[in-house]
Scaffold this active site. Sequence first.
Site, PDB file in Angstrom:
ATOM      1  N   LYS A  47      50.242 -56.179-122.395  1.00 36.37           N
ATOM      2  CA  LYS A  47      50.279 -57.587-122.782  1.00 36.37           C
ATOM      3  C   LYS A  47      51.221 -57.709-123.970  1.00 36.37           C
ATOM      4  O   LYS A  47      50.946 -57.192-125.047  1.00 36.37           O
ATOM      5  CB  LYS A  47      48.898 -58.104-123.155  1.00 36.37           C
ATOM      6  CG  LYS A  47      48.882 -59.582-123.507  1.00 36.37           C
ATOM      7  CD  LYS A  47      47.470 -60.058-123.817  1.00 36.37           C
ATOM      8  CE  LYS A  47      47.333 -61.577-123.756  1.00 36.37           C
ATOM      9  NZ  LYS A  47      48.250 -62.290-124.623  1.00 36.37           N
ATOM     10  N   PHE A  62      57.405 -59.734-114.977  1.00 41.92           N
ATOM     11  CA  PHE A  62      56.141 -59.296-114.362  1.00 41.92           C
ATOM     12  C   PHE A  62      55.750 -60.041-113.089  1.00 41.92           C
ATOM     13  O   PHE A  62      54.780 -59.678-112.438  1.00 41.92           O
ATOM     14  CB  PHE A  62      54.987 -59.313-115.374  1.00 41.92           C
ATOM     15  CG  PHE A  62      54.744 -60.649-116.031  1.00 41.92           C
ATOM     16  CD1 PHE A  62      54.091 -61.668-115.352  1.00 41.92           C
ATOM     17  CD2 PHE A  62      55.135 -60.870-117.344  1.00 41.92           C
ATOM     18  CE1 PHE A  62      53.847 -62.885-115.960  1.00 41.92           C
ATOM     19  CE2 PHE A  62      54.901 -62.096-117.962  1.00 41.92           C
ATOM     20  CZ  PHE A  62      54.251 -63.103-117.268  1.00 41.92           C
TER      21      PHE A  62
HETATM   22  P1  AMP Z   1      46.692 -65.793-123.725  1.00 47.03           P
HETATM   23  O1  AMP Z   1      47.890 -66.612-124.171  1.00 47.03           O
HETATM   24  O2  AMP Z   1      46.075 -65.018-124.861  1.00 47.03           O
HETATM   25  O3  AMP Z   1      45.744 -66.587-122.880  1.00 47.03           O
HETATM   26  O4  AMP Z   1      47.223 -64.635-122.747  1.00 47.03           O
HETATM   27  C1  AMP Z   1      47.965 -64.887-121.624  1.00 47.03           C
HETATM   28  C2  AMP Z   1      49.435 -64.762-121.945  1.00 47.03           C
HETATM   29  O5  AMP Z   1      49.825 -63.413-122.073  1.00 47.03           O
HETATM   30  C3  AMP Z   1      50.303 -65.243-120.846  1.00 47.03           C
HETATM   31  O6  AMP Z   1      50.467 -66.633-120.906  1.00 47.03           O
HETATM   32  C4  AMP Z   1      51.615 -64.544-121.079  1.00 47.03           C
HETATM   33  O7  AMP Z   1      52.431 -65.334-121.922  1.00 47.03           O
HETATM   34  C5  AMP Z   1      51.232 -63.333-121.872  1.00 47.03           C
HETATM   35  N1  AMP Z   1      51.568 -62.046-121.243  1.00 47.03           N
HETATM   36  C6  AMP Z   1      52.015 -60.987-121.934  1.00 47.03           C
HETATM   37  N2  AMP Z   1      52.246 -59.940-121.142  1.00 47.03           N
HETATM   38  C7  AMP Z   1      51.940 -60.325-119.877  1.00 47.03           C
HETATM   39  C8  AMP Z   1      51.967 -59.660-118.614  1.00 47.03           C
HETATM   40  N3  AMP Z   1      52.334 -58.403-118.482  1.00 47.03           N
HETATM   41  N4  AMP Z   1      51.583 -60.386-117.537  1.00 47.03           N
HETATM   42  C9  AMP Z   1      51.179 -61.679-117.665  1.00 47.03           C
HETATM   43  N5  AMP Z   1      51.134 -62.345-118.835  1.00 47.03           N
HETATM   44  C10 AMP Z   1      51.508 -61.680-119.937  1.00 47.03           C
END
Ligand code: AMP
Length: 556
Positions: A251, A342
């Site tokens: 992530k 991704f």
């Molecule tokens: P959150 O913003 O904490 O809800 O986490 C989701 C976000 O993680 C997504 O909107 C992406 O922007 C981010 N993200 C980072 N790495 C990845 C990955 N490998 N696959 C999908 N999302 C990712």
Amino acid sequence: MEYRRLVEIYDRLDATSSTLEKTDILANAFGDAGELLPELTQLARGRLFAAWESDDLGVSSSLTAQAIVDATGIDDEQIQSWWRETGDLGNAAANAVENRAQTTLVSETLDVRTVYDTLRGLSEYEGPGSQERRINDIADLLADAEPDEARYIVRTIVGAMRLGVGEGTIRDALAMAFFDGSDEAIQAVERAYEVTNDFRTVGETAREQGRDGLDALEVELFRPVKAMLAQKAEDVADALDATEQPLVEYKYDGMRTKIHVSSDEIRVFTRQLEDVTTQFPDIVAAVRDEITVESAIIEAEVVSYDSETGKPIPFQEFSKRIKRKNDIEKMATEYPATVHVFDLLYHDGQSLVDAPLAERVKHLEGIIEHGGETVQRAANLQSASAEGAESFYADALEAGQEGLIVKNANASYQPGSRVGYMLKVKPMMEPLDLVVVQAKWSEGRKSDWLGRLRLACWDAEQEELREVGRMFSGMTDAELREITAKLEPLIQSIDDRTANLRPEVVIQVEYEEIQESTTYDSGYALRFPRFGGFRDDLGPENADRLERVERLYEEQ
Ligand code: AMP
């Protein structure tokens, strides 16, 4: 259609709090709308633009107030006073028109299309004089408006319709107007909306081509869909357990982007569907060089790395590039983009949103140049054992990344919904002990309880409390009852449903992140704060210091 008729519809929506009735009212309106249906699907929610269009009218509330003055001859002070009294510039506009000093000689009847086109047109003015032209256009509309019409025109401009009509209401009303309103019809409309992000297209297709047309709607180039969202898992084991066929990825904490590629055009959109192509020429160049494809919609997280430490630069810093309109090349050299790809939603003319992730990823891996400098496949583990995933998690954190995302390789792409096809795992931030300085009475079943707490830390230098955010939930009923009992004796004054408190109660607060903020006087805001327990052992002066908040912010 006369705008007056739309105003009648607004008034009827306003008069009922029942979602079913609102849906019914809109279904009838949509059924009768004919050619005007696309505009109506937007105006029903007070929108002028689809989610993927830039929606900046370039008009502030005070500019709108100026236009009301110009159109009615009522002085600014009076408008401001109505505005303050009712908290609604739309009502101020209605009053002003009612009491207007000037009367136009030939007043035109407003029709819906004129209002819609004029308001959309405001966003197109550029350069010197554009403010005046916007004020003039609004004033012209208001000069022709009846009081009720002025109310809704102004509410549309300032983006506060207050009609309780959301995306779900529009969806259900379309399903009822053009199909039988059954769950199945609602789902078909929902799917069409997810892939188009545009109720105008959905409405028009349903009206003209029926179910077959609706079902044939697909993701298209240069019309970005919403991002699929992640849910939070407790830890790696929990995320693996909950996932049918886990595909584990780093992530990254960066800018989520959708990159639309055709043979002659590349455009970059943010998670908010903002077009940032101009600000990121390095992404465009890299995609051109390192991706071989006729057409594609690629999803990626864009990160910038410190050339000395090799660690990711904090997103807050990198994100400066999004707002920059000048020195673009300089910014690109200072914060060069690495594009961690991704997902692939569209490939050589075909939508992949219904294909399982494993297949989308296979396509994705087929179009990127391996070992490319800027475009890189997000680090991933395809079939992870529990230990394998744990050590992958440790690697991600060691590399300065945020954590892991655990995805279901069998799942399709679901724009916008948190369906659990994707779980995030990241370490919790160290909790903070904060003072409760204000609380609001909750709504509904819990209306006797004080929830919704405003929290503050201690500024030791100024010897003052500084607010760091508001906490809306995370309490059990028992905890809510307990905090209400603790806070009630501390109430100093009441403002509507808000109680200002003597700052005595300290609670532990968990959260995901600290952000810079201009809303709170500490300069920071906690993201997703949650109740972590009472700290009856602490007084307000023992609460966490502003310094600690600052340090945690720097370190995250
Ligand atoms: P959150 O913003 O904490 O809800 O986490 C989701 C976000 O993680 C997504 O909107 C992406 O922007 C981010 N993200 C980072 N790495 C990845 C990955 N490998 N696959 C999908 N999302 C990712």
